[in-house]
Scaffold this active site. Structure first.
Site, PDB file in Angstrom:
ATOM      1  N   ASP A  73     -55.652  51.058 -23.119  1.00 46.38           N
ATOM      2  CA  ASP A  73     -54.755  50.114 -23.357  1.00 46.38           C
ATOM      3  C   ASP A  73     -54.543  49.201 -24.609  1.00 46.38           C
ATOM      4  O   ASP A  73     -53.563  48.993 -25.321  1.00 46.38           O
ATOM      5  CB  ASP A  73     -54.374  49.113 -22.113  1.00 46.38           C
ATOM      6  CG  ASP A  73     -54.150  49.637 -20.885  1.00 46.38           C
ATOM      7  OD1 ASP A  73     -53.779  50.840 -20.884  1.00 46.38           O
ATOM      8  OD2 ASP A  73     -54.519  48.987 -19.646  1.00 46.38           O
ATOM      9  N   ASN A 146     -47.615  42.667 -24.369  1.00 43.56           N
ATOM     10  CA  ASN A 146     -48.733  41.796 -23.155  1.00 43.56           C
ATOM     11  C   ASN A 146     -48.178  40.524 -23.081  1.00 43.56           C
ATOM     12  O   ASN A 146     -47.858  39.988 -22.197  1.00 43.56           O
ATOM     13  CB  ASN A 146     -49.957  42.307 -23.408  1.00 43.56           C
ATOM     14  CG  ASN A 146     -50.378  43.256 -22.511  1.00 43.56           C
ATOM     15  OD1 ASN A 146     -49.751  43.973 -21.917  1.00 43.56           O
ATOM     16  ND2 ASN A 146     -51.847  43.339 -22.326  1.00 43.56           N
ATOM     17  N   ASP A 147     -48.656  39.798 -24.281  1.00 43.56           N
ATOM     18  CA  ASP A 147     -48.767  38.447 -24.242  1.00 43.56           C
ATOM     19  C   ASP A 147     -48.723  37.545 -25.200  1.00 43.56           C
ATOM     20  O   ASP A 147     -49.042  38.190 -26.676  1.00 43.56           O
ATOM     21  CB  ASP A 147     -49.866  37.922 -23.156  1.00 43.56           C
ATOM     22  CG  ASP A 147     -51.306  38.421 -23.615  1.00 43.56           C
ATOM     23  OD1 ASP A 147     -51.212  38.633 -24.878  1.00 43.56           O
ATOM     24  OD2 ASP A 147     -51.916  38.888 -22.700  1.00 43.56           O
ATOM     25  N   ARG A 157     -63.739  22.189 -26.483  1.00 44.47           N
ATOM     26  CA  ARG A 157     -63.120  20.971 -26.622  1.00 44.47           C
ATOM     27  C   ARG A 157     -61.735  21.350 -25.667  1.00 44.47           C
ATOM     28  O   ARG A 157     -61.339  22.530 -25.939  1.00 44.47           O
ATOM     29  CB  ARG A 157     -62.381  20.426 -27.983  1.00 44.47           C
ATOM     30  CG  ARG A 157     -63.802  19.925 -28.554  1.00 44.47           C
ATOM     31  CD  ARG A 157     -63.121  19.356 -30.025  1.00 44.47           C
ATOM     32  NE  ARG A 157     -64.349  18.814 -30.679  1.00 44.47           N
ATOM     33  CZ  ARG A 157     -64.158  18.712 -32.148  1.00 44.47           C
ATOM     34  NH1 ARG A 157     -62.900  18.537 -32.752  1.00 44.47           N
ATOM     35  NH2 ARG A 157     -65.172  17.913 -32.660  1.00 44.47           N
ATOM     36  N   THR A 187     -51.479  42.198 -15.923  1.00 44.19           N
ATOM     37  CA  THR A 187     -52.781  42.643 -15.636  1.00 44.19           C
ATOM     38  C   THR A 187     -53.787  42.661 -16.684  1.00 44.19           C
ATOM     39  O   THR A 187     -54.761  42.989 -16.598  1.00 44.19           O
ATOM     40  CB  THR A 187     -52.568  44.204 -15.242  1.00 44.19           C
ATOM     41  OG1 THR A 187     -51.811  44.901 -16.193  1.00 44.19           O
ATOM     42  CG2 THR A 187     -51.910  44.441 -13.736  1.00 44.19           C
ATOM     43  N   SER A 190     -53.696  37.388 -18.380  1.00 42.74           N
ATOM     44  CA  SER A 190     -52.811  36.524 -17.505  1.00 42.74           C
ATOM     45  C   SER A 190     -53.841  36.434 -16.146  1.00 42.74           C
ATOM     46  O   SER A 190     -54.246  35.694 -15.453  1.00 42.74           O
ATOM     47  CB  SER A 190     -51.592  36.795 -17.375  1.00 42.74           C
ATOM     48  OG  SER A 190     -51.222  35.957 -16.156  1.00 42.74           O
TER      49      SER A 190
END
Length: 365
Positions: A73, A146-147, A157, A187, A190
């Site tokens: 992917d 995707n993201d 932190r 998938t 996330s």
């Protein structure tokens, strides 16, 4: 009649001797297609001595009818923007591990003959426009499949993020960061952060906190018409980064405004089989669970990398003290954090993966 042109795009870290690409080329040439081999990214010494001439993707893509990606992917993610901008559909051949977006396995290359009549079934995958505004001007802009991940650096932190839509304030996140994803990305990172799985052909924007320091923090599944806006008030004092589709990290500053919205561009995935998303999900997750039950590979002692090694552009995974995977036999519906000691074999055996920033590294699906 002019021949249809198909670009073969082997990941040089996956198809190391170009064996699968060469087999595919022979099948497609026999079927009457014009084929050309291009690399998604360069690897020194690769291609010249393997008997196949290598073309330049930016030039060849302009008149291509189809691109076949050989890899995981991560390879498709790396190519997503290029194919979307040129409106070229993609067929994935999985040389990675999970391969949610791939259609064929290496033992199914004969299915490429089904392309001959060109009656293609395609899925339109929603993409995201990702940008950063600084003092009123755009300093970062890209398209992601995707993201978009806003996360802390390597120092442990907490980062504080404020999230809005065009309608006003939505939520605050204190933790390792946040993932804003498309349904295709549900998938990916996330899911690893505990987010819901959404059918990839849906039209939604998902917001999933990463290791939130809260007992009430949860994911959001929003209508795609929303524009997501994220600010990091502590960015000057702490290292905060933006990464789209696991690409190069962009350093954020105070008052930077990260905007994520539905893109007008889509990526077209070619489907040759009748498998449903539910079938694919069940099979891929069962394979992943079985791999962990077998323990780490000999080539990678002590390091759990679900995507294997050799696929720049995919997420890299690292051990975290956040928890462990929970299994029910092979029923592995999603990555889910459990209390230490609930993982198979007790603490330290199967760490929860992926909470740090992702990077271009030869590791992943």
């Amino acid at each position: 009649m002019e021949k249809r042109k198909i670009i073969l795009c082997p990941n040089p870290y996956r198809d190391k001797d170009m064996h699968v690409a060469a087999q595919s080329k022979a099948i497609l040439d026999e079927a009457g297609f014009e084929t050309v081999v291009c690399l998604p990214f360069q690897k020194e010494g690769y291609g010249a001595d393997l008997g196949l001439p290598i073309g330049q993707l930016p030039q060849e893509i302009k008149r291509a009818d189809l691109l076949i990606a050989f890899g995981g992917d991560g390879t498709i993610l790396h190519l997503a923007k290029t194919v979307a901008m040129n409106n070229v559909p993609v067929l994935g051949i999985n040389l990675g591990s999970l391969g949610f977006m791939s259609e064929l396995e290496p033992n199914e290359l004969d299915r490429l003959r089904d392309l001959k009549d060109w009656s293609l079934t395609m899925e339109d995958r929603m993409m995201l426009d990702v940008s950063v505004l600084r003092d009123g001007r755009t300093v970062y802009s890209t398209v992601a499949l995707n993201d978009a991940v806003i996360s802390k650096g390597s120092i442990a932190r907490v980062v504080r993020l404020e999230i809005f839509t065009e309608e006003g304030f939505l939520t605050r996140v204190s933790g390792d960061g946040v993932v804003v994803s498309s349904p295709t990305g549900s998938t990916g990172y996330s899911m690893a952060a505990g987010g819901p799985i959404v059918e990839p052909t849906a039209r939604n924007i998902l917001i999933t906190p990463i290791c939130p320091h809260s007992t009430r923090s949860s994911s959001y599944v929003l209508d795609p018409s929303h524009v997501i806006r994220v600010t990091a008030p502590d960015a000057n004092r702490k290292f905060v980064y933006l990464s789209s589709d696991g690409g190069k990290a962009f350093s954020l500053k105070n008052n930077d405004l990260v905007q994520v919205s539905r893109s007008r561009h889509t990526m077209k995935l070619v489907r040759l089989s009748k498998k449903s998303f539910c079938e694919i999900l069940d099979k891929k997750m069962a394979m992943e669970a079985a791999k962990y039950e077998k323990g780490p590979s000999k080539n990678d002692p002590g390091h759990h990398c679900p995507g294997g090694c050799g696929d720049p552009g995919a997420a890299s995974f690292s051990a975290s003290g956040a928890g462990f995977f929970r299994y029910t036999g092979h029923d592995f519906q999603r990555y889910q954090a459990a209390a230490p000691g609930e993982g198979p074999g007790g603490p330290g055996k199967v760490p929860l993966c992926s909470v740090g920033p992702r990077h271009q590294d030869p590791c992943g699906g």
